[in-house]
Structure formats: structure tokens, C-alpha cells
Design a protein around this motif. Structure first.
Motif, mmCIF file in Angstrom:
data_model
loop_
_atom_site.group_PDB
_atom_site.id
_atom_site.type_symbol
_atom_site.label_atom_id
_atom_site.label_comp_id
_atom_site.label_asym_id
_atom_site.label_seq_id
_atom_site.Cartn_x
_atom_site.Cartn_y
_atom_site.Cartn_z
ATOM 1 N N SER A 1 0.820 -1.221 0.000
ATOM 2 C CA SER A 1 0.000 0.000 0.000
ATOM 3 C C SER A 1 0.851 1.267 0.000
ATOM 4 O O SER A 1 0.363 2.338 -0.371
ATOM 5 N N ASP A 2 2.129 1.149 0.405
ATOM 6 C CA ASP A 2 3.014 2.317 0.390
ATOM 7 C C ASP A 2 3.559 2.607 -1.012
ATOM 8 O O ASP A 2 4.238 3.624 -1.212
ATOM 9 N N ARG A 3 3.286 1.731 -1.985
ATOM 10 C CA ARG A 3 3.800 1.908 -3.337
ATOM 11 C C ARG A 3 2.660 2.175 -4.316
ATOM 12 O O ARG A 3 1.635 1.516 -4.264
ATOM 13 N N SER A 4 2.899 3.130 -5.196
ATOM 14 C CA SER A 4 1.833 3.513 -6.141
ATOM 15 C C SER A 4 1.558 2.402 -7.140
ATOM 16 O O SER A 4 0.404 2.060 -7.407
ATOM 17 N N THR A 5 2.615 1.810 -7.721
ATOM 18 C CA THR A 5 2.430 0.695 -8.655
ATOM 19 C C THR A 5 3.537 -0.346 -8.473
ATOM 20 O O THR A 5 4.653 -0.007 -8.072
ATOM 21 N N ILE A 6 3.204 -1.610 -8.750
ATOM 22 C CA ILE A 6 4.176 -2.704 -8.785
ATOM 23 C C ILE A 6 3.890 -3.498 -10.053
ATOM 24 O O ILE A 6 2.769 -3.995 -10.243
ATOM 25 N N LEU A 7 4.887 -3.595 -10.942
ATOM 26 C CA LEU A 7 4.726 -4.261 -12.238
ATOM 27 C C LEU A 7 3.534 -3.694 -13.020
ATOM 28 O O LEU A 7 2.788 -4.428 -13.678
ATOM 29 N N GLY A 8 3.359 -2.384 -12.909
ATOM 30 C CA GLY A 8 2.302 -1.710 -13.649
ATOM 31 C C GLY A 8 0.915 -1.827 -13.058
ATOM 32 O O GLY A 8 -0.055 -1.335 -13.638
ATOM 33 N N ILE A 9 0.798 -2.475 -11.896
ATOM 34 C CA ILE A 9 -0.498 -2.645 -11.224
ATOM 35 C C ILE A 9 -0.485 -1.861 -9.928
ATOM 36 O O ILE A 9 0.516 -1.866 -9.200
ATOM 37 N N THR A 10 -1.588 -1.193 -9.616
ATOM 38 C CA THR A 10 -1.685 -0.388 -8.394
ATOM 39 C C THR A 10 -1.250 -1.200 -7.173
ATOM 40 O O THR A 10 -1.662 -2.357 -7.000
ATOM 41 N N GLY A 11 -0.420 -0.591 -6.328
ATOM 42 C CA GLY A 11 0.216 -1.302 -5.227
ATOM 43 C C GLY A 11 -0.730 -2.057 -4.311
ATOM 44 O O GLY A 11 -0.503 -3.236 -3.995
ATOM 45 N N TRP A 12 -1.821 -1.401 -3.881
ATOM 46 C CA TRP A 12 -2.709 -2.048 -2.901
ATOM 47 C C TRP A 12 -3.387 -3.303 -3.452
ATOM 48 O O TRP A 12 -3.770 -4.199 -2.686
ATOM 49 N N ARG A 13 -3.528 -3.401 -4.786
ATOM 50 C CA ARG A 13 -4.174 -4.583 -5.369
ATOM 51 C C ARG A 13 -3.355 -5.855 -5.127
ATOM 52 O O ARG A 13 -3.915 -6.959 -5.079
ATOM 53 N N TRP A 14 -2.050 -5.707 -4.930
ATOM 54 C CA TRP A 14 -1.198 -6.865 -4.673
ATOM 55 C C TRP A 14 -1.469 -7.484 -3.308
ATOM 56 O O TRP A 14 -1.086 -8.629 -3.058
#
Length: 470
Positions: free
Chosen positions: A101-114
Motif C-alpha cells: 500500500s506504500d507503493r503507487s504501482t508494482i509491475l504496472g499494477i496499483t500497489g494495494w491490489r497486490w
């Protein structure tokens, strides 16, 4: 997840463990996929409910399956390992959640979705592994499902939990919505108990409460759940609000809590397997947990982390000694045919305790924060009027509702506000200590019976199979 837990135990008693366990995994997988893809808050809430339906089965059936495979005398070691994994997960989960949740995106996907997508590979792996190696003999039984009782239970539990965990804290305990939901939930609970007393195949057989160990471990599970979530919820709040840590940092600071759970879960499990005695561990555990919670009333703005770590280790150690041990005591005391419903009911009561505990402690915290903010700033206005110059007292409500405001305040004002939060945390821990102390009394009342060995367990299994076929 709370409302569905007893259903899984009962249904798995009737249809077999693996197929029901895999159904829970698939439901959790679908819920996780859908939650990660949610486009608005309403969708997220609905998909989280689906995820919870699966989670109820995962939490309950894990320990039921251990009970099927391993006799009570050998079970301590395995329960200890599961307790250690649970302790590790209880800290790793919030830590990963904070990281995502502290990251805006991870691998092009919004951080919180991970937070949700990370579950998918684990769920798929669990499906493959259980299909390959989880082979539990299924005992065929004539059965009927108490559908009306199931509906009554789910609706009554949902209404009570909504009123206690959401509407009460958010809108006030005297609000008409809170009172209506709580009253309807309690009325349906009474109706459920009456229906269960008449049902041929009840979801939760009320006869189980005639079992001394079942009743005591259910109450003890609720107490442990309340104390456990009091610590898991309040410590990160203290770290974020008072210490100013990020969500990720607050998760990392819970590592001592996890170390306490992991260490004592494994050690107590091995000792139970070695000596066959289990009663001493929940007694020691609830006492140590109570001591740790009482020590947390010493927390201040400048309390060093090493000191907080000692308190957290004590609470975690108490949980590790108690949580898995009462499951062993319960499974040793009930008939083999009731293993699923008894174990899942214990998980159910622990979940109820955690929800009521979290709601109670959250309500106390929010109430006391408002009180101490008013009194602390009134005292500051008397002792140092200059420090209050230019400060708008109407900001006090925004401070209690949004702690990010603290960073915009002058040092004196900020310290005064933080002292209000610290005093409020003290009241929460003082309120939690008598609840966990009640656990000491309940643990002392437990009756220790010899743990069944391989031979005893095989005989009980064969007896149940014979009764079912007959």
C-alpha cells in the motif's frame, strides 16, 4: 469468515475434509481475484465478503485435518508448528500489506491490489498439494443439512458483528441503527439456539456444551481472541500515531511479537508430545500475556524500542503457549465424530472474541482520545497560554479523526496531543488486562485428561466408522 466457520466444520463432518477444504481454497481464490480487480469501495466490500467465506473454512479446517491425521499425544508438535506459521503470518501479512500500500504501482499494477493478488499463487499451490497428498479416509454417514439453522446463524452473527464492529463505533452505541441491528441479531440468536435444540442434525450441537472441556475452551478461545487482537491492532496504532512510523515500519516493529508466538508454540508443542501434559501451558500463557499487556500501560512518547519489544515478546509468548494448546485439549475431549464441528466452533468463538475485543478497545480508544485532548489542552491553556496562541480548539476533533494533522502542529501542541493518545492507549491496556486475567481462571478450571495414543485413536476412528455404517 466468522459466520461461516462452524458451517465448514459440520459440513466437513458429513462430506469429508478434502473436498470441503478445497472448496474453501477456491472460494478464497475467487474472492482474492475479484477484490484485487475491484473498481470502487462497494465492489471491494462485496468481494471481501466472498473472500471471507473461503477464509472461514481455511481457518477452521486446518486444525480439524490435523485432528484427523495425528493422535492427540503426537499432536502437540504439529500444532506447535502450525502455531508458529500462524504467528509468522500474523506479522508478515500486515508487513506485506504496508509494503504494497506504500507503493503507487508494482509491475504496472496499483500497489494495494497486490494485497489480494499475492494470495493467488499460494492458493493454487495449496490446491495442487492437497490434491496430491491429502488423502483422508471418508466415513460415509446418513445426513441432512440444517439449512434453516445455517441461515439463522449466519444472519444473526452478521447483524451482531455489524452493530458491534461498525455501526456502534462509527455512529454511537445509542444510535437507532446500532440498536436496531443489535436487537435483531440477538433475537435471531435466541431463535437459532431454540431451533438448534430441536434440529435433527444441528449446525452446532448444543449437547457439546455439556462437555466441560468444550465449554471452557470455547470461553478461553474468546478471551485469547480478544487479547490477541487487542495487541495486534493497538501496537501498530501506537507505532504509527505516537512514534510516527509508516505502515511498513509498524509491521516490522511487530517482529518481537511474532518471535514470542513462534518460539513458545514450537517449544510447548514438543513438550506436550514428550510428556503428555498440557494444562500448565494455557495457565502460564494467559498469565504471561496478562503481564505483557499490563506492562504496556508503561508506554510513553519516548519509550525505547527495546523496552516495547520485551512487552511484545511477552504477549506473543503468552499467545503461543495458549492458543494451540486449548485446541489439543478440546480435540482430546470430544468424540471422533464431532471433531470437525467442535474444532470449528472453537475457532468461531475465538473469532467472535477478536471482533468484540477489537470493537471494545477501539471504542475505548476513540472515546478516551477525545476526553484527554480536551483536558490536556485545557491544562496547557492554564499553564502556558502563550503556547496556545493562534491554535484553534476546533482542530481537536480533526486530530482525533485524522492523525496526519499531528505533523502540521507546533512541537508543544503536537506533544500535548500525543500525550492524549498515550494516556488513551493506557486505558485500553488496563481494560484488556482483566479480560486476559479471566483466561487464567478459565485455564485453572480445565480438567487434564491423558492424551489419546495411536492405539486409542485408531479404536475411536473405527468405532465412529462402525456407528456410521450401522
Amino acid at each position: 469468515s466468522t459466520a461461516s466457520t462452524p458451517l465448514y466444520g459440520k459440513i466437513s463432518d458429513l462430506y469429508g475434509r478434502r473436498i470441503v477444504f478445497q472448496f474453501a481454497i477456491v472460494t478464497f481464490l475467487i474472492g482474492s481475484l475479484a477484490a484485487g480487480a475491484s473498481q470502487n469501495m462497494e465492489q471491494l466490500i462485496a468481494t471481501r465478503a466472498v473472500q471471507g467465506l473461503g477464509a472461514g473454512g481455511l481457518m477452521a479446517l486446518t486444525f480439524v485435518i490435523i485432528g484427523d491425521i495425528v493422535p492427540p499425544r503426537e499432536r502437540g508438535r504439529y500444532q506447535g508448528y502450525f502455531g508458529a506459521v500462524w504467528g509468522l503470518s500474523s506479522v508478515a501479512g500486515p508487513l506485506l500489506g504496508g509494503f504494497f500500500s506504500d507503493r503507487s504501482t508494482i509491475l504496472g499494477i496499483t500497489g494495494w491490489r497486490w494485497i489480494f493478488y499475492i494470495n493467488i499463487p499460494f492458493a493454487i499451490a495449496a490446491l495442487l498439494i492437497t490434491s496430491a497428498v491429502l488423502h483422508i479416509p471418508k466415513v460415509k454417514r446418513d445426513h441432512t443439512i440444517d439449512y434453516f439453522g445455517a441461515i439463522l446463524m449466519v444472519v444473526s452473527v452478521t447483524l451482531v458483528l455489524l452493530s458491534v464492529s461498525i455501526y456502534g463505533p462509527q455512529y454511537g452505541w445509542g444510535d437507532s441503527r446500532t440498536i436496531t441491528l443489535l436487537s435483531a441479531g440477538l433475537i435471531l440468536t435466541v431463535a437459532f439456539l431454540y431451533w438448534e435444540s430441536k434440529a435433527k442434525e444441528p449446525i452446532i450441537p448444543l449437547s457439546l456444551f455439556k462437555n466441560h472441556t468444550f465449554s471452557l475452551t470455547s470461553a478461553l478461545g474468546a478471551v485469547i481472541g480478544a487479547g490477541m487482537f487487542g495487541a495486534i491492532v493497538m501496537l501498530p496504532l501506537y507505532f504509527q500515531v505516537v512514534k510516527g512510523y509508516s505502515a511498513t515500519e509498524a509491521g516490522l516493529k511487530l517482529i518481537p511479537f511474532m518471535i514470542g508466538i513462534v518460539t513458545t508454540s514450537i517449544v510447548s508443542g514438543k513438550l506436550i508430545t514428550k510428556h503428555g501434559h498440557y494444562k500448565r501451558f494455557p495457565i502460564m500463557g494467559t498469565a504471561i500475556m496478562t503481564l505483557g499487556i499490563l506492562l504496556m500501560t508503561r508506554l510513553q512518547i519516548d519509550t525505547p524500542y527495546w523496552q516495547i519489544s520485551i512487552y511484545a515478546v511477552l504477549v506473543g509468548a503468552g499467545l503461543g503457549l495458549s492458543m494451540q494448546t486449548i485446541v489439543i485439549a478440546l480435540q482430546n475431549a470430544v468424540d471422533f465424530r464431532d471433531m470437525g464441528v467442535a474444532t470449528s466452533s472453537n475457532t468461531f468463538f475465538r473469532s467472535l472474541g477478536s471482533v468484540f475485543g477489537t470493537a471494545l478497545f477501539g471504542t475505548i480508544l476513540s472515546n478516551r482520545v477525545g476526553h484527554y485532548l480536551q483536558s490536556n489542552f485545557a491544562e496547557l491553556a492554564k499553564t502556558d497560554p502563550g503556547a496556545m496562541s493562534g491554535f484553534d480548539m476546533s482542530k481537536l476533533e480533526s486530530i482525533s479523526n485524522n492523525t496526519a494533522v499531528l505533523e502540521t502542529l507546533s512541537p508543544v501542541i503536537k506533544t500535548t496531543a500525543l500525550e492524549a493518545f498515550v494516556s488513551s492507549f493506557h486505558i485500553v491496556f488496563y481494560a484488556a488486562a482483566p479480560i486476559t486475567a479471566l483466561g487464567i481462571l478459565l485455564a485453572l478450571m480445565m480438567r487434564e485428561t491423558p492424551l489419546r495414543t495411536n492405539e486409542d485413536y485408531a479404536a475411536a476412528r473405527e468405532k465412529t466408522a462402525g456407528e456410521s455404517l450401522g
